[in-house]
Scaffold this motif. Structure first.
Motif, mmCIF file in Angstrom:
data_model
loop_
_atom_site.group_PDB
_atom_site.id
_atom_site.type_symbol
_atom_site.label_atom_id
_atom_site.label_comp_id
_atom_site.label_asym_id
_atom_site.label_seq_id
_atom_site.Cartn_x
_atom_site.Cartn_y
_atom_site.Cartn_z
ATOM 1 N N TYR A 68 0.835 -1.201 0.000
ATOM 2 C CA TYR A 68 0.000 0.000 0.000
ATOM 3 C C TYR A 68 0.862 1.240 0.000
ATOM 4 C CZ TYR A 68 0.666 -0.092 5.161
ATOM 5 O OH TYR A 68 1.173 -0.120 6.443
ATOM 6 N N ARG A 69 0.267 2.346 -0.442
ATOM 7 C CA ARG A 69 1.028 3.588 -0.513
ATOM 8 C C ARG A 69 0.138 4.796 -0.294
ATOM 9 N NH1 ARG A 69 4.077 3.702 -5.958
ATOM 10 N NH2 ARG A 69 3.928 1.454 -5.797
ATOM 11 N N VAL A 70 0.801 5.872 0.122
ATOM 12 C CA VAL A 70 0.174 7.182 0.255
ATOM 13 C C VAL A 70 0.947 8.134 -0.646
ATOM 14 C CG1 VAL A 70 -0.236 9.158 1.779
ATOM 15 C CG2 VAL A 70 -0.641 6.833 2.629
ATOM 16 N N HIS A 71 0.211 8.899 -1.450
ATOM 17 C CA HIS A 71 0.839 9.936 -2.272
ATOM 18 C C HIS A 71 0.399 11.295 -1.750
ATOM 19 C CE1 HIS A 71 2.705 10.774 -6.385
ATOM 20 N NE2 HIS A 71 2.728 11.891 -5.688
ATOM 21 N N VAL A 72 1.373 12.119 -1.391
ATOM 22 C CA VAL A 72 1.122 13.490 -0.961
ATOM 23 C C VAL A 72 1.091 14.342 -2.224
ATOM 24 C CG1 VAL A 72 1.943 15.421 0.438
ATOM 25 C CG2 VAL A 72 2.402 13.067 1.183
ATOM 26 N N LEU A 73 -0.012 15.085 -2.422
ATOM 27 C CA LEU A 73 -0.116 15.879 -3.644
ATOM 28 C C LEU A 73 -0.982 17.104 -3.429
ATOM 29 C CD1 LEU A 73 -3.197 15.189 -4.597
ATOM 30 C CD2 LEU A 73 -2.123 13.229 -5.692
ATOM 31 N N THR A 74 -0.941 17.978 -4.429
ATOM 32 C CA THR A 74 -1.822 19.147 -4.472
ATOM 33 C C THR A 74 -2.521 19.169 -5.823
ATOM 34 O OG1 THR A 74 -0.063 20.580 -5.324
ATOM 35 C CG2 THR A 74 -0.394 20.565 -2.930
ATOM 36 N N ARG A 75 -3.673 19.795 -5.831
ATOM 37 C CA ARG A 75 -4.413 20.032 -7.065
ATOM 38 C C ARG A 75 -4.110 21.453 -7.534
ATOM 39 N NH1 ARG A 75 -9.093 20.669 -4.970
ATOM 40 N NH2 ARG A 75 -8.669 19.927 -2.896
ATOM 41 N N PRO A 76 -4.187 21.729 -8.820
ATOM 42 C CA PRO A 76 -4.494 20.778 -9.883
ATOM 43 C C PRO A 76 -3.336 19.801 -10.087
ATOM 44 C CG PRO A 76 -3.874 22.880 -10.846
ATOM 45 C CD PRO A 76 -3.921 23.084 -9.345
ATOM 46 N N LEU A 77 -3.684 18.607 -10.548
ATOM 47 C CA LEU A 77 -2.668 17.581 -10.768
ATOM 48 C C LEU A 77 -1.774 17.947 -11.944
ATOM 49 C CD1 LEU A 77 -4.803 14.321 -10.473
ATOM 50 C CD2 LEU A 77 -3.401 15.410 -8.712
ATOM 51 N N THR A 78 -0.513 17.614 -11.814
ATOM 52 C CA THR A 78 0.386 17.731 -12.953
ATOM 53 C C THR A 78 -0.039 16.715 -14.005
ATOM 54 O OG1 THR A 78 1.930 16.086 -12.096
ATOM 55 C CG2 THR A 78 2.333 18.387 -11.456
ATOM 56 N N GLU A 79 0.422 16.903 -15.213
ATOM 57 C CA GLU A 79 0.115 15.932 -16.264
ATOM 58 C C GLU A 79 0.631 14.553 -15.864
ATOM 59 O OE1 GLU A 79 0.121 15.848 -21.047
ATOM 60 O OE2 GLU A 79 2.001 16.527 -20.132
ATOM 61 N N TYR A 80 1.812 14.513 -15.260
ATOM 62 C CA TYR A 80 2.361 13.227 -14.847
ATOM 63 C C TYR A 80 1.468 12.558 -13.797
ATOM 64 C CZ TYR A 80 4.975 9.348 -13.324
ATOM 65 O OH TYR A 80 5.297 8.055 -13.026
#
Length: 173
Positions: A68-80
């Motif tokens: 399992y994994r957690v991804h820390v991110l912000t919106r808007p999402l990058t294309e990647y």
């Protein structure tokens, strides 16, 4: 075991669980570059996309191990990230991998400055190293004595994250 262990060794020998923290917005130079270019060109996902990883996941999850994994991110999402989540996560779920999103768009990041890592059986840690362009440079397997802080990071990540499928239903495409 000594410090000569590798990330591959840890994948081969874990018995219960493998946890991954992802913190970058772009891993485009770290693998699946051909698939990423197809995604960018608007092409459909190839039939064999991520087949080797899905097979490895099934070999683990089929024996009751958790990946399992957690991804820390912000919106808007990058294309990647649109590629990674839309193609990668959704495909890898078919192998039993679980995904969680820690969206820090409207909240402070509880893991600011924490590197990407894998944590195996709450005992062995491999810190993932990337260059400024998202190219994987290697994994540094840490001495077991350094594990405690990564257990804290995992707990914080899971405490603030939500299941990927719930998050994707709100924010995907």
């Amino acid at each position: 075991m000594g410090s000569s262990r590798t990330l591959g060794d840890l994948f081969d020998s874990f018995e219960r669980e493998a946890f991954r923290l992802e913190t970058l917005d772009d891993y485009s130079r770290s693998g699946n570059t051909d698939a990423y270019e197809l995604f960018r060109a608007g092409e459909p996902q190839p039939d064999g996309y991520n087949a080797e990883w899905v097979a490895e996941l099934r070999s683990h999850t089929g024996r009751g191990k958790r990946v399992y994994r957690v991804h820390v991110l912000t919106r808007p999402l990058t294309e990647y990230l649109r590629f990674e989540l839309g193609w990668g996560y959704r495909k890898n779920m078919t192998g039993g991998e679980e995904f969680f999103i820690l969206d820090v768009t409207d909240a402070p990041n509880p893991l600011a400055g924490v590197p990407d890592f894998w944590l195996f059986d709450s005992a062995d840690t491999a810190v993932m190293e990337y260059d400024e362009h998202g190219a994987f440079r290697g994994a540094n397997v840490l001495p077991v004595a350094e594990t405690e802080r990564f257990l804290v990071y995992r707990q914080a990540a899971l405490a603030h994250a939500e299941p990927f499928t719930d998050w994707w239903a709100k924010y995907g495409k």
